[in-house]
Design a protein around this motif. Sequence first.
Motif, PDB file in Angstrom:
ATOM      1  N   GLN A 160       0.850  -1.181   0.000  1.00 40.86           N
ATOM      2  CA  GLN A 160       0.000   0.000   0.000  1.00 40.86           C
ATOM      3  C   GLN A 160       0.893   1.241   0.000  1.00 40.86           C
ATOM      4  O   GLN A 160       1.787   1.383   0.845  1.00 40.86           O
ATOM      5  CB  GLN A 160      -0.899  -0.012   1.231  1.00 40.86           C
ATOM      6  N   ASP A 161       0.662   2.150  -0.976  1.00 37.15           N
ATOM      7  CA  ASP A 161       1.471   3.360  -1.061  1.00 37.15           C
ATOM      8  C   ASP A 161       0.930   4.447  -0.127  1.00 37.15           C
ATOM      9  O   ASP A 161      -0.026   4.227   0.614  1.00 37.15           O
ATOM     10  CB  ASP A 161       1.596   3.844  -2.510  1.00 37.15           C
ATOM     11  N   GLU A 162       1.559   5.633  -0.178  1.00 32.74           N
ATOM     12  CA  GLU A 162       1.191   6.734   0.713  1.00 32.74           C
ATOM     13  C   GLU A 162      -0.253   7.205   0.531  1.00 32.74           C
ATOM     14  O   GLU A 162      -0.870   7.727   1.456  1.00 32.74           O
ATOM     15  CB  GLU A 162       2.124   7.939   0.500  1.00 32.74           C
ATOM     16  N   GLN A 163      -0.792   7.029  -0.678  1.00 27.13           N
ATOM     17  CA  GLN A 163      -2.161   7.454  -0.961  1.00 27.13           C
ATOM     18  C   GLN A 163      -3.184   6.360  -0.660  1.00 27.13           C
ATOM     19  O   GLN A 163      -4.370   6.530  -0.901  1.00 27.13           O
ATOM     20  CB  GLN A 163      -2.303   7.885  -2.420  1.00 27.13           C
ATOM     21  N   GLY A 164      -2.720   5.215  -0.187  1.00 30.90           N
ATOM     22  CA  GLY A 164      -3.628   4.121   0.134  1.00 30.90           C
ATOM     23  C   GLY A 164      -3.914   3.194  -1.029  1.00 30.90           C
ATOM     24  O   GLY A 164      -4.740   2.299  -0.919  1.00 30.90           O
ATOM     25  N   ASN A 165      -3.224   3.400  -2.155  1.00 30.74           N
ATOM     26  CA  ASN A 165      -3.405   2.542  -3.321  1.00 30.74           C
ATOM     27  C   ASN A 165      -2.551   1.286  -3.169  1.00 30.74           C
ATOM     28  O   ASN A 165      -1.417   1.347  -2.695  1.00 30.74           O
ATOM     29  CB  ASN A 165      -2.989   3.277  -4.599  1.00 30.74           C
ATOM     30  N   GLU A 166      -3.081   0.164  -3.602  1.00 31.76           N
ATOM     31  CA  GLU A 166      -2.331  -1.086  -3.567  1.00 31.76           C
ATOM     32  C   GLU A 166      -1.509  -1.202  -4.851  1.00 31.76           C
ATOM     33  O   GLU A 166      -2.036  -1.146  -5.942  1.00 31.76           O
ATOM     34  CB  GLU A 166      -3.296  -2.258  -3.450  1.00 31.76           C
ATOM     35  N   VAL A 167      -0.185  -1.350  -4.690  1.00 35.95           N
ATOM     36  CA  VAL A 167       0.733  -1.431  -5.824  1.00 35.95           C
ATOM     37  C   VAL A 167       1.290  -2.844  -5.883  1.00 35.95           C
ATOM     38  O   VAL A 167       1.699  -3.403  -4.867  1.00 35.95           O
ATOM     39  CB  VAL A 167       1.879  -0.403  -5.688  1.00 35.95           C
ATOM     40  N   GLU A 168       1.311  -3.405  -7.085  1.00 32.25           N
ATOM     41  CA  GLU A 168       1.794  -4.777  -7.274  1.00 32.25           C
ATOM     42  C   GLU A 168       3.261  -4.772  -7.689  1.00 32.25           C
ATOM     43  O   GLU A 168       3.680  -4.002  -8.545  1.00 32.25           O
ATOM     44  CB  GLU A 168       0.958  -5.469  -8.348  1.00 32.25           C
ATOM     45  N   TYR A 169       4.025  -5.671  -7.058  1.00 27.91           N
ATOM     46  CA  TYR A 169       5.439  -5.846  -7.364  1.00 27.91           C
ATOM     47  C   TYR A 169       5.696  -7.309  -7.691  1.00 27.91           C
ATOM     48  O   TYR A 169       4.958  -8.184  -7.258  1.00 27.91           O
ATOM     49  CB  TYR A 169       6.316  -5.455  -6.165  1.00 27.91           C
ATOM     50  N   GLU A 170       6.777  -7.559  -8.417  1.00 32.70           N
ATOM     51  CA  GLU A 170       7.208  -8.915  -8.731  1.00 32.70           C
ATOM     52  C   GLU A 170       8.309  -9.319  -7.758  1.00 32.70           C
ATOM     53  O   GLU A 170       9.283  -8.591  -7.563  1.00 32.70           O
ATOM     54  CB  GLU A 170       7.751  -8.970 -10.159  1.00 32.70           C
ATOM     55  N   ILE A 171       8.165 -10.471  -7.130  1.00 32.80           N
ATOM     56  CA  ILE A 171       9.184 -10.964  -6.216  1.00 32.80           C
ATOM     57  C   ILE A 171      10.291 -11.625  -7.028  1.00 32.80           C
ATOM     58  O   ILE A 171      10.031 -12.522  -7.825  1.00 32.80           O
ATOM     59  CB  ILE A 171       8.594 -11.969  -5.206  1.00 32.80           C
ATOM     60  N   ILE A 172      11.519 -11.178  -6.821  1.00 29.61           N
ATOM     61  CA  ILE A 172      12.678 -11.737  -7.493  1.00 29.61           C
ATOM     62  C   ILE A 172      13.173 -12.951  -6.723  1.00 29.61           C
ATOM     63  O   ILE A 172      13.409 -14.009  -7.288  1.00 29.61           O
ATOM     64  CB  ILE A 172      13.815 -10.702  -7.614  1.00 29.61           C
TER      65      ILE A 172
END
Length: 85
Positions: free
Chosen positions: A9-21
């Motif tokens: 969750q970013d500062e604005q409350g949005n959920e951001v998707e990342y790829e796990i290496i």
Amino acid sequence: MDDKRLFIQDEQGNEVEYEIILTFTSTETNINYVVYKELGETDEVLAARYEETDDMGGTLLELETDEEYDMIQEVIDSFFTEDEE
């Protein structure tokens, strides 16, 4: 975490998707780490301590020392060297 995806969750409350290496546990400290990157064409990787909180998630914590950064860099270098061979 979900297999190869991580949602933060970013500062604005949005959920951001990342790829796990990769994920690993330090044999010296028994601390869990996760190395991840934004989706898409980027070479920038991020790393954090990871504490599992339940079956469905966990908490990311900032790295605390230069030694942690150095150790993680060694693991990343080793991972990519083995991956290339």
